[in-house]
Design a protein around this motif. Structure first.
Motif, PDB file in Angstrom:
ATOM      1  N   LYS A 147     -52.919  49.347  38.772  1.00  0.00           N
ATOM      2  CA  LYS A 147     -51.896  50.301  38.341  1.00  0.00           C
ATOM      3  C   LYS A 147     -52.470  51.119  37.195  1.00  0.00           C
ATOM      4  O   LYS A 147     -52.624  50.622  36.072  1.00  0.00           O
TER       5      LYS A 147
ATOM      6  N   LEU B 111     -52.132  53.898  34.544  1.00  0.00           N
ATOM      7  CA  LEU B 111     -51.031  54.546  33.835  1.00  0.00           C
ATOM      8  C   LEU B 111     -51.476  55.819  33.137  1.00  0.00           C
ATOM      9  O   LEU B 111     -51.070  56.911  33.501  1.00  0.00           O
TER      10      LEU B 111
ATOM     11  N   ASP C 266     -49.977  57.409  36.385  1.00  0.00           N
ATOM     12  CA  ASP C 266     -48.906  56.597  36.990  1.00  0.00           C
ATOM     13  C   ASP C 266     -49.127  56.438  38.495  1.00  0.00           C
ATOM     14  O   ASP C 266     -48.254  56.720  39.318  1.00  0.00           O
TER      15      ASP C 266
ATOM     16  N   THR D  69     -44.182  62.804  36.262  1.00  0.00           N
ATOM     17  CA  THR D  69     -44.805  61.854  37.167  1.00  0.00           C
ATOM     18  C   THR D  69     -43.755  61.331  38.133  1.00  0.00           C
ATOM     19  O   THR D  69     -42.555  61.425  37.889  1.00  0.00           O
TER      20      THR D  69
ATOM     21  N   LYS E 153     -41.829  58.374  39.972  1.00  0.00           N
ATOM     22  CA  LYS E 153     -41.427  56.996  39.759  1.00  0.00           C
ATOM     23  C   LYS E 153     -40.237  56.711  40.657  1.00  0.00           C
ATOM     24  O   LYS E 153     -39.188  57.326  40.529  1.00  0.00           O
TER      25      LYS E 153
ATOM     26  N   ARG F 177     -42.367  61.844  31.565  1.00  0.00           N
ATOM     27  CA  ARG F 177     -42.827  60.691  30.803  1.00  0.00           C
ATOM     28  C   ARG F 177     -43.728  61.166  29.680  1.00  0.00           C
ATOM     29  O   ARG F 177     -44.549  62.069  29.852  1.00  0.00           O
TER      30      ARG F 177
END
Length: 789
Positions: A167, A169, A209, A319, A321, A328
């Protein structure tokens, strides 16, 4: 009988057991050289004593130790004879003492068959014995084993795939452009799989992300002695940060993380226990860095410096999500201190771990498949020269190359034992002609192969079969020889096999959180290439090459072939045969061309409508009749192994001659030379466009070919029920039909049918992504695709 031996025999047997190891006792008792009377082996004495407590009769020494075996139906045992037992045997004997000295077999111990215990109903067991442990666990299975009295074979096991979950970020990047910003993206490299993130333009604080599943093969998982290809030698993951440019991308920094240091390397770890942390990357020295640090670079940067608000705007990005775009803010947004922001260095914040949730949902070992090669007969070469048969066996991840025989009529004494986890796994036996003895050595020539699905074999019953070896030559099957082989599926019973048939093939996590389709396709393609590279790396005198591997692996690729296209059409037509015949007879029926036939049909239709409340009974009786008719076939269900289906290609080409075979060999040589020769006209734009159109057309035809095969395969799997191609499932359904027929008058048929219809047509939100057991079972049934050439 063992417990009633004389006391004189008791003393001599005790001396022999204390003087030698248990294996030697067994060996001496078999030879009979140390005693005038035939002695009883350690295994027989132990099983006899054990039978006192269980009430079961002790098996003979020459039989299998597993209770699931059937006497007289198993092939010769692949285990070595008594006296040469080793640690790899199915039933192991603990030769190491449990304490400082070896335990003596006293008169009170029922392990010694020569003693007479005071209370035979409550015998005392041997403490800390490996035999006790194995008997309590039940049947023990081996992963792979070979038994032969002749030249052995070569065995390789393809390493399993692991899934690396990352993941990504956010990060911090140094300025790589003269505008004082960068266009960063991240590349994750595991040696065999590269994954690239999206590019964030004009920023020093990128926010990605993104989440990805990356394929990994750990070189530590490769069994000793196997050659490791270059794509599998990397034992670390390399994460690189790059700067995207119009001409050539520039690398910013890298970091290497060994596999063994990544969470979840050995034991599964929950995703919640893997936090995202900051990793510092080692900045690479590039020409761009040198220019930016020079006086000219600093001067140009001062003139071309961006608006001060530009970096602040980039600190807040949109981003995705949960499928929606959200704003973000970067963790380090608003910190004006360059040291606090880490400007000049490169750092990435991500979470990385080995995700065991995506591994296949393989059940424990449910049995063993014994493959005993007996003989092989191949037709002679052109000119009546002897062929040199050579075999390659593939079962799951196991690959075996059998030694070459110097005679066209080859005799074998090789028995291979494979562990069975997936009952629908297919055994493939390919036959080749080893042409290394020619004046000009050639590679092995593929002669043909046959495939057998494990679930089609009966349990604990030896099936001897003669399989013809076909090969397509010019789109027509040609018979090149025959192979005699014995197959035995050994298991503790049918229950574990049926349970594995109904189990979902993937883990529940993969149904609820599936891998993105593009990533899954790439992982599958990468693993196919890695598997082929691993096999081709196993060279040498008893190794593999592409002429041996490709004819077996080609089944896993979807490539358009006119012969396969026609065969799939033929499969679909034959699968729809009853419906097609009914449609063709409908016109004749309505026109009363056959008066008696039309009259009978009309009477049956009227009776069916009048007695419609018995219609369900009639349907169940017809299905039950079809099932029983399929059961009482000659030899019973599962007694025969069907050969490869040459009828899909118009039958065997019986008029093949040696001259045609030589022409076919010459054509293969021409094709090989054509591959090595470069075409000088490929640079022409018109030729390139034609090639692209040709590839697009072949891709469309491949899709149609695959669709026809899938439709025909589904109909063929449904037809397996009444033909008993999978005897265990057909037996269960037959029992269900009998029960339904008995309870049909008591069951509310209409509410049940309404409930089934509502369940099938329920809302998607009420659907479980995990497929139900019947669906898992249907996709594991055999079809004619297993027998296609």
């Amino acid at each position: 009988s063992v417990m009633s031996l004389s006391k004189d025999k008791e003393a001599s047997d005790k001396e022999a057991s204390e003087a030698v190891e248990p294996e030697t006792v067994d060996h001496l008792s078999e030879d009979g050289n140390e005693s005038s009377e035939p002695e009883v082996s350690f295994l027989h004495r132990f099983s006899s004593a054990l039978s006192l407590s269980t009430g079961k009769e002790a098996p003979d020494e020459d039989t299998q130790t597993s209770e699931s075996t059937v006497e007289g139906t198993l092939p010769p045992s692949p285990h070595p004879p008594p006296g040469s037992l080793d640690k790899d045997d199915v039933l192991q004997i603990d030769t190491e003492p449990a304490c400082d000295s070896a335990p003596a077999l006293s008169k009170d111990s029922t392990s010694d068959g020569n003693s007479t215990p005071a209370k035979p109903k409550t015998p005392k067991k041997v403490v800390n014995s490996t035999v006790d442990a194995e008997m309590e666990k039940g049947p023990a299975y081996v992963e792979f084993k070979e038994a032969t009295s002749r030249v052995g074979s070569s065995h390789w096991q393809v390493p399993s795939l692991k899934y690396l979950h990352i993941k990504l970020l956010e990060g911090i990047c140094p300025a790589m452009d003269i505008t004082g910003t960068s266009d960063p993206f991240v590349v994750v490299n595991t040696g065999m799989h590269n994954w690239q993130s999206k590019t964030i333009d004009e920023t020093l604080l990128p926010i990605w992300d993104e989440e990805a599943i990356i394929a990994v093969i750990d070189p530590a998982d490769i069994e000793g002695g196997a050659a490791i290809p270059k794509c599998m030698q990397q034992d670390f993951v390399q994460i690189e940060c790059w700067d995207a440019d119009l001409t050539q991308d520039d690398i910013i920094a890298t970091v290497k993380i060994p596999f063994k240091d990544i969470p979840g390397y050995k034991e599964p770890i929950p995703e919640a226990d893997v936090p995202a942390v900051w990793y510092t990357l080692e900045v690479e020295d590039t020409l761009v860095d040198a220019f930016m640090d020079s006086g000219v670079g600093k001067l140009m940067t001062s003139f071309l410096a961006p608006d001060p608000e530009t970096p602040a705007k980039k600190e807040k990005q949109k981003t995705k999500k949960g499928g929606q775009k959200v704003a973000r803010v970067h963790d380090l947004a608003g910190q004006g201190d360059p040291d606090a922001r880490g400007e000049g260095s490169c750092r990435l914040k991500f979470a990385i771990w080995f995700d065991h949730e995506y591994l296949p949902n393989l059940p424990p070992i449910i049995g063993q498949l014994h493959v005993a090669l007996e003989n092989c007969h191949l037709q002679r070469r052109p000119g009546k020269a002897q062929r040199r048969p050579m075999m390659v066996i593939n079962y799951g991840k196991h690959w075996v190359r059998v030694a070459t025989d110097e005679n066209s009529h080859a005799l074998y004494d090789n028995t291979f034992t494979f562990a069975v986890q997936e009952p629908s796994e297919i055994l493939t036996v390919a036959v080749y002609d080893d042409r290394s003895d020619m004046l000009i050595p050639h590679g092995p020539l593929f002669m043909g192969k046959f495939r057998v699905r494990t679930s089609t074999l009966p349990t604990n019953k030896k099936v001897s079969t003669q399989q013809p070896i076909y090969k397509l030559v010019g789109g027509k099957p040609r018979l090149n020889g025959k192979v005699n082989v014995s197959l035995t599926l050994e298991s503790a019973g049918n229950v574990p096999i049926v349970a594995a048939m109904f189990a979902p093939p993937l883990s529940d996590h993969r149904y609820w959180n599936p891998i993105p389709e593009d990533q899954e396709k790439k992982i599958n393609a990468i693993y196919r290439r890695a598997e082929r590279a691993f096999l081709l790396e196993q060279g040498g005198e008893m190794g593999l090459d592409e002429d041996m591997v490709d004819p077996i692996l080609e089944d896993k690729k979807v490539v358009f072939k006119m012969s396969a296209f026609k065969a799939n059409i033929q499969r679909l037509v034959e699968a729809l045969g009853p419906l097609g015949q009914a449609a063709s007879h409908f016109d004749d029926l309505c026109e009363w061309k056959d008066f008696n036939y039309s009259l009978k049909v009309n009477i049956c239709v009227c009776l069916s409508i009048w007695f419609s409340h018995y219609l369900a009974h009639i349907c169940v009786l017809m299905l039950l009749r079809a099932f029983l008719k399929g059961y009482f076939v000659p030899g019973g269900p599962g007694s025969k192994v069907a050969p490869m289906d040459a009828g899909l290609y118009g039958g065997v080409d019986k008029e093949a001659s040696a001259k045609e075979f030589v022409q076919q060999l010459e054509e293969e040589g021409v094709k090989t030379e054509g591959k090595e020769k470069k075409d000088d006209d490929t640079d022409d734009e018109q030729t390139k466009s034609l090639l692209e159109e040709y590839k697009a057309m072949m891709g469309l035809l491949s899709t149609i070919q695959e669709g026809l095969g899938m439709g025909a395969g589904m109909l063929e799997r449904l037809g397996c029920f009444h033909t008993w191609a999978e005897p265990r499932v057909s037996g269960i359904i037959t029992i269900i039909f009998v029960a339904v027929l008995c309870l049909l008058n008591q069951l509310p048929i209409r509410p049940i049918l309404i409930g089934v219809a509502l369940f099938v047509l329920r809302h998607p939100k009420l659907r479980d992504p995990i497929p139900p057991p019947p669906v898992n079972m249907i996709f594991r049934l055999p079809s004619r695709a297993d027998k296609m050439l």
